[in-house]
Design a protein around this motif. Structure first.
Motif, PDB file in Angstrom:
ATOM      1  N   GLU A  51     -10.380   5.778  -5.588  1.00  0.00           N
ATOM      2  CA  GLU A  51     -11.339   4.694  -5.452  1.00  0.00           C
ATOM      3  C   GLU A  51     -12.394   4.755  -6.545  1.00  0.00           C
ATOM      4  O   GLU A  51     -12.928   5.821  -6.862  1.00  0.00           O
ATOM      5  N   ASN A 103      -0.951   7.968  -7.836  1.00  0.00           N
ATOM      6  CA  ASN A 103      -2.104   8.395  -7.042  1.00  0.00           C
ATOM      7  C   ASN A 103      -3.257   7.404  -7.200  1.00  0.00           C
ATOM      8  O   ASN A 103      -3.658   7.074  -8.323  1.00  0.00           O
ATOM      9  N   ALA A 104      -3.781   6.930  -6.067  1.00  0.00           N
ATOM     10  CA  ALA A 104      -4.855   5.942  -6.076  1.00  0.00           C
ATOM     11  C   ALA A 104      -6.196   6.613  -5.826  1.00  0.00           C
ATOM     12  O   ALA A 104      -6.364   7.348  -4.851  1.00  0.00           O
ATOM     13  N   VAL A 143      -4.974   3.576 -10.246  1.00  0.00           N
ATOM     14  CA  VAL A 143      -3.730   4.265  -9.930  1.00  0.00           C
ATOM     15  C   VAL A 143      -3.116   4.832 -11.200  1.00  0.00           C
ATOM     16  O   VAL A 143      -2.836   4.100 -12.146  1.00  0.00           O
ATOM     17  N   LYS A 171      -0.162   6.650  -3.341  1.00  0.00           N
ATOM     18  CA  LYS A 171      -0.719   7.741  -2.546  1.00  0.00           C
ATOM     19  C   LYS A 171      -2.244   7.640  -2.559  1.00  0.00           C
ATOM     20  O   LYS A 171      -2.865   7.680  -3.616  1.00  0.00           O
ATOM     21  N   PHE A 172      -2.822   7.534  -1.366  1.00  0.00           N
ATOM     22  CA  PHE A 172      -4.269   7.452  -1.214  1.00  0.00           C
ATOM     23  C   PHE A 172      -4.796   8.749  -0.612  1.00  0.00           C
ATOM     24  O   PHE A 172      -4.053   9.505   0.017  1.00  0.00           O
ATOM     25  N   ASP A 173      -6.075   8.995  -0.794  1.00  0.00           N
ATOM     26  CA  ASP A 173      -6.691  10.170  -0.187  1.00  0.00           C
ATOM     27  C   ASP A 173      -6.560  10.090   1.326  1.00  0.00           C
ATOM     28  O   ASP A 173      -6.668   8.999   1.913  1.00  0.00           O
ATOM     29  N   TYR A 222      -9.293   0.374  -6.647  1.00  0.00           N
ATOM     30  CA  TYR A 222      -8.629   1.657  -6.823  1.00  0.00           C
ATOM     31  C   TYR A 222      -7.940   1.714  -8.182  1.00  0.00           C
ATOM     32  O   TYR A 222      -7.306   0.747  -8.614  1.00  0.00           O
ATOM     33  N   LYS A 244      -8.221   7.447   4.218  1.00  0.00           N
ATOM     34  CA  LYS A 244      -8.543   6.125   3.694  1.00  0.00           C
ATOM     35  C   LYS A 244      -7.882   5.049   4.550  1.00  0.00           C
ATOM     36  O   LYS A 244      -6.680   5.068   4.762  1.00  0.00           O
ATOM     37  N   CYS A 294      -8.490  -3.931  -2.764  1.00  0.00           N
ATOM     38  CA  CYS A 294      -8.249  -3.911  -1.321  1.00  0.00           C
ATOM     39  C   CYS A 294      -9.338  -4.736  -0.642  1.00  0.00           C
ATOM     40  O   CYS A 294     -10.523  -4.532  -0.894  1.00  0.00           O
ATOM     41  N   ARG A 296       0.818  -1.205   0.000  1.00  0.00           N
ATOM     42  CA  ARG A 296       0.000   0.000   0.000  1.00  0.00           C
ATOM     43  C   ARG A 296       0.856   1.262   0.000  1.00  0.00           C
ATOM     44  O   ARG A 296       0.501   2.269  -0.619  1.00  0.00           O
ATOM     45  N   VAL A 345      -6.578   2.160   4.301  1.00  0.00           N
ATOM     46  CA  VAL A 345      -5.966   1.155   3.440  1.00  0.00           C
ATOM     47  C   VAL A 345      -4.582   0.854   3.988  1.00  0.00           C
ATOM     48  O   VAL A 345      -3.723   1.731   4.056  1.00  0.00           O
TER      49      VAL A 345
END
Length: 232
Positions: free
Chosen positions: A186, A183-184, A179, A124-126, A177, A129, A148, A120, A131
Motif C-alpha cells: 500500500e 506482491n502488493a 505491485v 499477494k497482500f499483507d 497499491y 488487509k 481499491c 484481487r 481487500v
C-alpha cells in the motif's frame, strides 16, 4: 478491443421478482445484428440491485470469464458489496457473480477513457488487509498500480466494520497499491515512506522536479509510468 459509445443512451430496465438462471449471448445483440453463440456462464435475475458500486454510471465494456468465454459490449456496474457485476441483458438487469469472472473492462462515459479491473487473488497482500473482489488497474507493466475502492460502516470510532446493503451510515475509502513480483504494497504514510518503496534516487529527483504528489491519483499514475519506462 474497440468500444462503441453514445452521447445519449436510454435503458428501460425491469427487475424480476424471481431469481432465474439463464445463459447469455457472447455479443450484445444491442450492438451486433448477428446471433452469436451463448456463453457457458449463467446469469441470475435480481430481486433488487445493489446500492454501492465502483462507478454508479452504466459503462459499456467486456467481461472475461474463468471458463475462457467473453461477453462483449455489455453495459455493466460493479457491486462492491456483493462482488458481482450487474449487467443489462435486453430489458433486464442480471448478475454475474465475481467467482465466474477473471477480469473486466469498460469505457467510462464520464471520464472518456478505458478502465480495466483485475482480481484481487492475482496478487499477494499483507495479512489482515481487507481487500476483496476486483481492483482497478491504473498502470500496467513490471510495476503495477492498483486502486481499491471499498465501503465501510464506522460503527465504532476505532474499528470500522464490514458493510452490507442494509447499512445507512456508509463511507467510501480508496487505497492505492504498488505491485512488484506479485506482491502488493500500500502506498500510504506520506511521500518519504512511499519513496522508500521505490528506492530510486532518479525517481526521487523526477518527483521533486515535477512537483508530483503521492496523494493525487493522476500524479501516482505518472510516477509509476515514469518508473516503468525509465528505471524499472
Amino acid at each position: 478491443m474497440k468500444f462503441i459509445t453514445f452521447t445519449a443512451i436510454c435503458c428501460f430496465v425491469s427487475l424480476s421478482s424471481i431469481s432465474i438462471q439463464a445463459q447469455a449471448p457472447t455479443f450484445n445483440p444491442f450492438f451486433f445484428g448477428n446471433k452469436p453463440e451463448e456463453s457457458k456462464v449463467f446469469t441470475v435475475s435480481l430481486t433488487s440491485i445493489g446500492r454501492y458500486h465502483f462507478d454508479e454510471k452504466w459503462n459499456a465494456g467486456n467481461i472475461y470469464l474463468n471458463n475462457g468465454d467473453s461477453l462483449v459490449a455489455y453495459y455493466m456496474r460493479y457491486d462492491l458489496i456483493r462482488n458481482q457485476l450487474e449487467v443489462i441483458f435486453d430489458n433486464d438487469i442480471k448478475a454475474i457473480n465475481g467467482s465466474f469472472i477473471k477480469r473486466f473492462e469498460w469505457f467510462s462515459v464520464e471520464r472518456l477513457r478505458p478502465e480495466k479491473f483485475v482480481l484481487r487473488n492475482d496478487f499477494k497482500f499483507d495479512p489482515g488487509k481487507e481487500v476483496t473482489g476486483f481492483l482497478q488497474l491504473l498502470e500496467d507493466g513490471n510495476t503495477k498500480l492498483l486502486k481499491c475502492k471499498r465501503m465501510y460502516a464506522p460503527r465504532e470510532a476505532t474499528s470500522p466494520t464490514l458493510v452490507n446493503d442494509t447499512d445507512t451510515d456508509i463511507q467510501s475509502i480508496e487505497e492505492y497499491y504498488l505491485v512488484r513480483g506479485g506482491n502488493a504494497v500500500e502506498l500510504s504514510g506520506g511521500k518519504r515512506k512511499s519513496l522508500k518503496i521505490f528506492d530510486s534516487k532518479e525517481l526521487t529527483r523526477y518527483i521533486n522536479d515535477s512537483n508530483l504528489k503521492f496523494n493525487n491519483e493522476s500524479d501516482l499514475k505518472e510516477i509509476v509510468k515514469y518508473y516503468n519506462e525509465k528505471i524499472n
